[in-house]
Design a protein around this motif. Structure first.
Motif, mmCIF file in Angstrom:
data_model
loop_
_atom_site.group_PDB
_atom_site.id
_atom_site.type_symbol
_atom_site.label_atom_id
_atom_site.label_comp_id
_atom_site.label_asym_id
_atom_site.label_seq_id
_atom_site.Cartn_x
_atom_site.Cartn_y
_atom_site.Cartn_z
ATOM 1 N N VAL A 4 0.820 -1.180 -0.017
ATOM 2 C CA VAL A 4 -0.041 -0.021 0.008
ATOM 3 C C VAL A 4 0.916 1.320 -0.019
ATOM 4 O O VAL A 4 1.852 1.204 0.671
ATOM 5 N N LEU A 5 0.669 2.308 -0.751
ATOM 6 C CA LEU A 5 1.448 3.390 -1.040
ATOM 7 C C LEU A 5 0.718 4.470 -0.007
ATOM 8 O O LEU A 5 -0.327 4.500 -0.144
ATOM 9 N N GLN A 6 1.456 5.275 0.572
ATOM 10 C CA GLN A 6 1.136 6.139 1.446
ATOM 11 C C GLN A 6 1.147 7.665 0.472
ATOM 12 O O GLN A 6 2.558 7.616 0.318
ATOM 13 N N THR A 7 0.402 7.979 -0.030
ATOM 14 C CA THR A 7 0.635 9.277 -0.932
ATOM 15 C C THR A 7 1.173 10.614 0.016
ATOM 16 O O THR A 7 0.400 10.890 1.147
ATOM 17 N N ARG A 8 2.175 11.296 -0.462
ATOM 18 C CA ARG A 8 2.583 12.596 0.003
ATOM 19 C C ARG A 8 2.580 13.573 -0.907
ATOM 20 O O ARG A 8 3.159 13.403 -2.035
ATOM 21 N N ILE A 21 -8.006 22.406 -14.069
ATOM 22 C CA ILE A 21 -8.392 20.681 -14.172
ATOM 23 C C ILE A 21 -8.253 19.987 -12.775
ATOM 24 O O ILE A 21 -9.186 19.097 -12.728
ATOM 25 N N THR A 22 -7.488 20.409 -11.967
ATOM 26 C CA THR A 22 -7.280 19.646 -10.622
ATOM 27 C C THR A 22 -8.621 19.817 -9.844
ATOM 28 O O THR A 22 -9.171 18.778 -9.324
ATOM 29 N N LEU A 55 -4.145 14.561 -2.695
ATOM 30 C CA LEU A 55 -5.404 15.636 -2.219
ATOM 31 C C LEU A 55 -6.343 14.841 -1.530
ATOM 32 O O LEU A 55 -6.922 15.355 -0.550
ATOM 33 N N ILE A 56 -6.895 13.718 -1.912
ATOM 34 C CA ILE A 56 -7.879 12.657 -1.357
ATOM 35 C C ILE A 56 -7.404 12.480 0.092
ATOM 36 O O ILE A 56 -8.295 12.423 0.948
ATOM 37 N N GLY A 57 -6.040 12.036 0.088
ATOM 38 C CA GLY A 57 -5.506 11.705 1.514
ATOM 39 C C GLY A 57 -5.731 10.496 1.999
ATOM 40 O O GLY A 57 -5.450 10.075 3.127
#
Length: 292
Positions: A4-8, A21-22, A55-57
């Motif tokens: 599982v990747l932890q997004t930063r 767009i974002t 951004l979703i976290g």
């Protein structure tokens, strides 16, 4: 074991064009829909997908489309087995033997993301055959993920309310991609990612590589004019710009036409991206360098 990747948050160059767009994509994701970022190679689709996931976290699952992929690569498979044997000889004249064999099921990325409510980034999903992605239809619409029948576990996984999917594809590439079924596209909100504008590419070079504004503008202008002159506008020139700027900066190559190292660097990176012959490409590149 599935990682599982932890997004930063990363260094994402958020110019007005990308910011719009974002915001659009994030709005759709927050409402519970999955988004599909579609555009030519090198326009920043995967980078934008990772940025949206950050951004979703939520933790992130990253999947890459592959022609050799099977449905089991998405949902999981039987891997190994457990065997239990009990021999009861409490009464010496009676022997009771119980032998139990049970297959072990291991969840793959999609199943874990649906179960735990992770964000799934499916990069270049149209490289996988359409029948492989059919399992996504019920997961996105009915919020149920169907698994192969088994007596040891449930055959359906209820999709977690926080599960989101971010898909990317390159429709311009004809080699190695498959036509996507309409049923899947109908469940996604598609956003076309265009070639980044001149200002955006200049900002990316300044912030990511650290070149001056004048040098960034010169590189972006050179690459863009070369692509126009050689009729090679289907793919983005951003990657070529980043390569030129990074190599020139790290090896102290002056970003100016008088430097032969800079001319060789531009030729090595740009000529292979043109359908013209090497001689024709060098003539065009020489003219553009002379007028830079």
């Amino acid at each position: 074991m599935t990682t599982v990747l932890q997004t930063r948050p990363r260094q994402f160059v958020n110019t007005p064009a990308f910011d719009r767009i974002t915001q659009r994509a994030l709005r759709y994701l927050q409402s519970g829909y999955s988004v599909h970022l579609r555009g030519p190679a090198g326009t920043g689709k995967t980078t934008l997908a990772m940025h949206l996931a950050a951004l979703i976290g939520r933790p992130m699952m990253l999947i890459f489309g592959d022609d050799e992929s099977r449905t089991s690569d998405l949902i999981g498979n039987q891997q190994g087995y457990s065997r239990k044997k009990v021999v009861d000889n409490y009464i010496h004249s009676v022997v009771k033997v119980e032998d139990e064999l049970k297959h072990n099921w291991v969840d793959s990325r999609l199943t874990m993301a649906c179960r735990e409510g992770f964000t799934m980034v499916y990069d270049e999903f149209n490289r996988s055959r359409p029948e492989v992605n059919n399992v996504l239809l019920s997961a996105l619409e009915e919020k149920l993920l169907a698994l192969p029948p088994s007596a040891d576990r449930t055959e359906y996984v209820r999709v977690h309310p926080e599960f989101r999917g971010i898909f990317t594809s390159n429709p311009e590439e004809y080699c190695g991609v498959h036509q996507t079924q309409d049923a899947l596209l109908d469940r996604l909100i598609t956003i076309d990612i265009p070639e980044p504008d001149l200002f955006t590419q200049q900002e990316i070079l300044e912030q990511k590589i650290g070149v001056s504004a004048a040098a960034a503008l010169g590189i972006v202008t050179l690459v863009r004019n070369f692509r126009v002159k050689t009729n090679n506008e289907k793919s983005s020139g951003l990657r070529a710009c980043l390569m030129i700027a990074k190599i020139a900066t790290e090896h102290k190559i002056a970003i100016q036409t008088a430097d032969p190292d800079f001319s060789d660097l531009c030729a090595d990176i740009l000529l292979s991206r043109s359908a013209l012959s090497s001689v024709q490409g060098r003539v065009i590149l020489g003219e553009l360098l002379g007028s830079l």
